[in-house]
Design a protein around this motif. Structure first.
Motif, mmCIF file in Angstrom:
data_model
loop_
_atom_site.group_PDB
_atom_site.id
_atom_site.type_symbol
_atom_site.label_atom_id
_atom_site.label_comp_id
_atom_site.label_asym_id
_atom_site.label_seq_id
_atom_site.Cartn_x
_atom_site.Cartn_y
_atom_site.Cartn_z
ATOM 1 N N ALA A 1 5.602 -9.488 4.447
ATOM 2 C CA ALA A 1 5.162 -8.306 3.692
ATOM 3 C C ALA A 1 4.252 -8.703 2.534
ATOM 4 N N ASP A 2 4.538 -9.842 1.929
ATOM 5 C CA ASP A 2 3.735 -10.305 0.799
ATOM 6 C C ASP A 2 2.320 -10.675 1.232
ATOM 7 N N SER A 3 2.126 -10.926 2.539
ATOM 8 C CA SER A 3 0.784 -11.248 3.043
ATOM 9 C C SER A 3 -0.081 -9.993 3.178
ATOM 10 N N LEU A 4 0.534 -8.839 3.046
ATOM 11 C CA LEU A 4 -0.187 -7.572 3.127
ATOM 12 C C LEU A 4 -0.547 -7.071 1.732
ATOM 13 N N SER A 5 -1.522 -6.211 1.656
ATOM 14 C CA SER A 5 -1.859 -5.570 0.382
ATOM 15 C C SER A 5 -0.781 -4.535 0.045
ATOM 16 N N ALA A 6 -0.733 -4.135 -1.205
ATOM 17 C CA ALA A 6 0.201 -3.088 -1.621
ATOM 18 C C ALA A 6 -0.055 -1.816 -0.817
ATOM 19 N N ALA A 7 -1.319 -1.499 -0.580
ATOM 20 C CA ALA A 7 -1.649 -0.296 0.187
ATOM 21 C C ALA A 7 -1.093 -0.374 1.609
ATOM 22 N N GLU A 8 -1.158 -1.550 2.219
ATOM 23 C CA GLU A 8 -0.617 -1.723 3.564
ATOM 24 C C GLU A 8 0.908 -1.618 3.566
ATOM 25 N N ARG A 9 1.553 -2.162 2.533
ATOM 26 C CA ARG A 9 3.022 -2.061 2.448
ATOM 27 C C ARG A 9 3.465 -0.626 2.221
ATOM 28 N N GLU A 10 2.659 0.151 1.516
ATOM 29 C CA GLU A 10 3.026 1.516 1.142
ATOM 30 C C GLU A 10 2.513 2.568 2.125
ATOM 31 N N LYS A 11 1.773 2.150 3.124
ATOM 32 C CA LYS A 11 1.207 3.071 4.116
ATOM 33 C C LYS A 11 2.314 3.717 4.949
ATOM 34 N N ASP A 12 2.193 5.039 5.134
ATOM 35 C CA ASP A 12 3.155 5.759 5.980
ATOM 36 C C ASP A 12 2.924 5.336 7.423
ATOM 37 N N ARG A 13 3.924 4.728 8.026
ATOM 38 C CA ARG A 13 3.828 4.210 9.390
ATOM 39 C C ARG A 13 4.724 4.983 10.361
ATOM 40 N N GLY A 14 5.211 6.145 9.926
ATOM 41 C CA GLY A 14 5.994 6.993 10.811
ATOM 42 C C GLY A 14 7.441 6.567 10.991
ATOM 43 N N ALA A 15 7.910 5.650 10.167
ATOM 44 C CA ALA A 15 9.312 5.210 10.236
ATOM 45 C C ALA A 15 10.198 6.217 9.494
ATOM 46 N N PHE A 16 11.492 6.056 9.633
ATOM 47 C CA PHE A 16 12.428 6.988 9.006
ATOM 48 C C PHE A 16 12.162 7.128 7.510
ATOM 49 N N PHE A 17 11.906 6.000 6.821
ATOM 50 C CA PHE A 17 11.590 6.030 5.391
ATOM 51 C C PHE A 17 10.093 5.830 5.149
ATOM 52 N N ASP A 18 9.294 6.131 6.134
ATOM 53 C CA ASP A 18 7.834 6.141 6.073
ATOM 54 C C ASP A 18 7.190 4.759 6.096
ATOM 55 N N SER A 19 7.439 3.947 5.058
ATOM 56 C CA SER A 19 6.658 2.727 4.868
ATOM 57 C C SER A 19 7.531 1.480 4.800
ATOM 58 N N ILE A 20 6.864 0.347 4.879
ATOM 59 C CA ILE A 20 7.531 -0.943 4.680
ATOM 60 C C ILE A 20 8.175 -0.961 3.292
ATOM 61 N N HIS A 21 7.402 -0.581 2.303
ATOM 62 C CA HIS A 21 7.862 -0.599 0.908
ATOM 63 C C HIS A 21 9.111 0.270 0.713
ATOM 64 N N LYS A 22 9.052 1.499 1.173
ATOM 65 C CA LYS A 22 10.182 2.417 0.982
ATOM 66 C C LYS A 22 11.415 1.966 1.761
ATOM 67 N N THR A 23 11.204 1.417 2.948
ATOM 68 C CA THR A 23 12.347 0.957 3.739
ATOM 69 C C THR A 23 12.990 -0.257 3.085
ATOM 70 N N LEU A 24 12.196 -1.201 2.603
ATOM 71 C CA LEU A 24 12.757 -2.350 1.877
ATOM 72 C C LEU A 24 13.502 -1.889 0.627
ATOM 73 N N SER A 25 12.965 -0.894 -0.047
ATOM 74 C CA SER A 25 13.621 -0.343 -1.233
ATOM 75 C C SER A 25 14.991 0.240 -0.871
ATOM 76 N N HIS A 26 15.038 0.995 0.211
ATOM 77 C CA HIS A 26 16.299 1.601 0.652
ATOM 78 C C HIS A 26 17.330 0.532 1.028
ATOM 79 N N ILE A 27 16.898 -0.506 1.721
ATOM 80 C CA ILE A 27 17.819 -1.588 2.086
ATOM 81 C C ILE A 27 18.417 -2.215 0.829
ATOM 82 N N PHE A 28 17.570 -2.515 -0.138
ATOM 83 C CA PHE A 28 18.036 -3.152 -1.373
ATOM 84 C C PHE A 28 19.010 -2.242 -2.107
ATOM 85 N N TRP A 29 18.684 -0.968 -2.205
ATOM 86 C CA TRP A 29 19.580 -0.017 -2.858
ATOM 87 C C TRP A 29 20.932 0.013 -2.135
#
Length: 171
Positions: free
Chosen positions: A25-53
């Protein structure tokens, strides 16, 4: 059923997988991590956030570590700074592993009662089931992150437990 050996193995696996996914994930830009990709929590960033929480709330219930700010509806906004998250995630993975090493084998017996914000009521369940929930929840959502990373062109490591690198077996 879960026991000390199970939680130690899964804590090591958690650490390995988080290192792998976060490096990718760190190899991607912030925009790529935050892009809505159609997952349950939308993005890589939001899904990682949910896991950590989720990890933080379960460890709070299991070990009395600090609870995360906010409720489950806030879990996707838990990461405010990527650099700080990387440090906090690494430190918390060590906390999970230390708990796994230190937990008394008798801890796994009996029930745990907590208030679930997800369903709005108090629940009581066997600790062994809840330990499985901690690790299953991570694995489920990390699979989503792995798929999103791969689709974005990043290259996370394998996810199979038997292929866990030896360096994690000695932690």
């Amino acid at each position: 059923m879960p026991n000390k050996e199970y939680v130690t193995t899964m804590a090591r696996y958690n650490m390995w997988q988080n290192q792998s996914l976060l490096a990718a994930a760190d190899s991607l830009s912030a925009a790529e991590r935050e892009k809505d990709r159609g997952a349950f929590f939308d993005s890589i960033h939001k899904t990682l956030s949910h896991i950590f929480w989720g990890d933080m709330i379960w460890m709070h219930r299991f070990a009395g570590t600090p609870a995360p700010d906010g409720g489950i509806t806030d879990s996707t906004g838990f990461i405010r700074s990527w650099a700080q998250y990387l440090n906090d995630r690494e430190a918390f993975d060590k906390t999970i592993l230390e708990w796994a090493h230190d937990v008394d084998p008798d801890w796994f017996e009996g029930d745990l009662t907590w208030y679930s914000g997800a369903i709005g009521r108090e629940l009581t369940k066997p600790k062994k089931i809840l330990i499985m929930q901690l690790f299953n929840h991570q694995t489920h959502h990390r699979g989503q992150v792995h798929a999103m990373l791969t689709a974005a062109g990043a290259k996370p490591e394998d996810t199979d437990i038997p292929f866990m690198p030896d360096r994690f077996g000695n932690l």
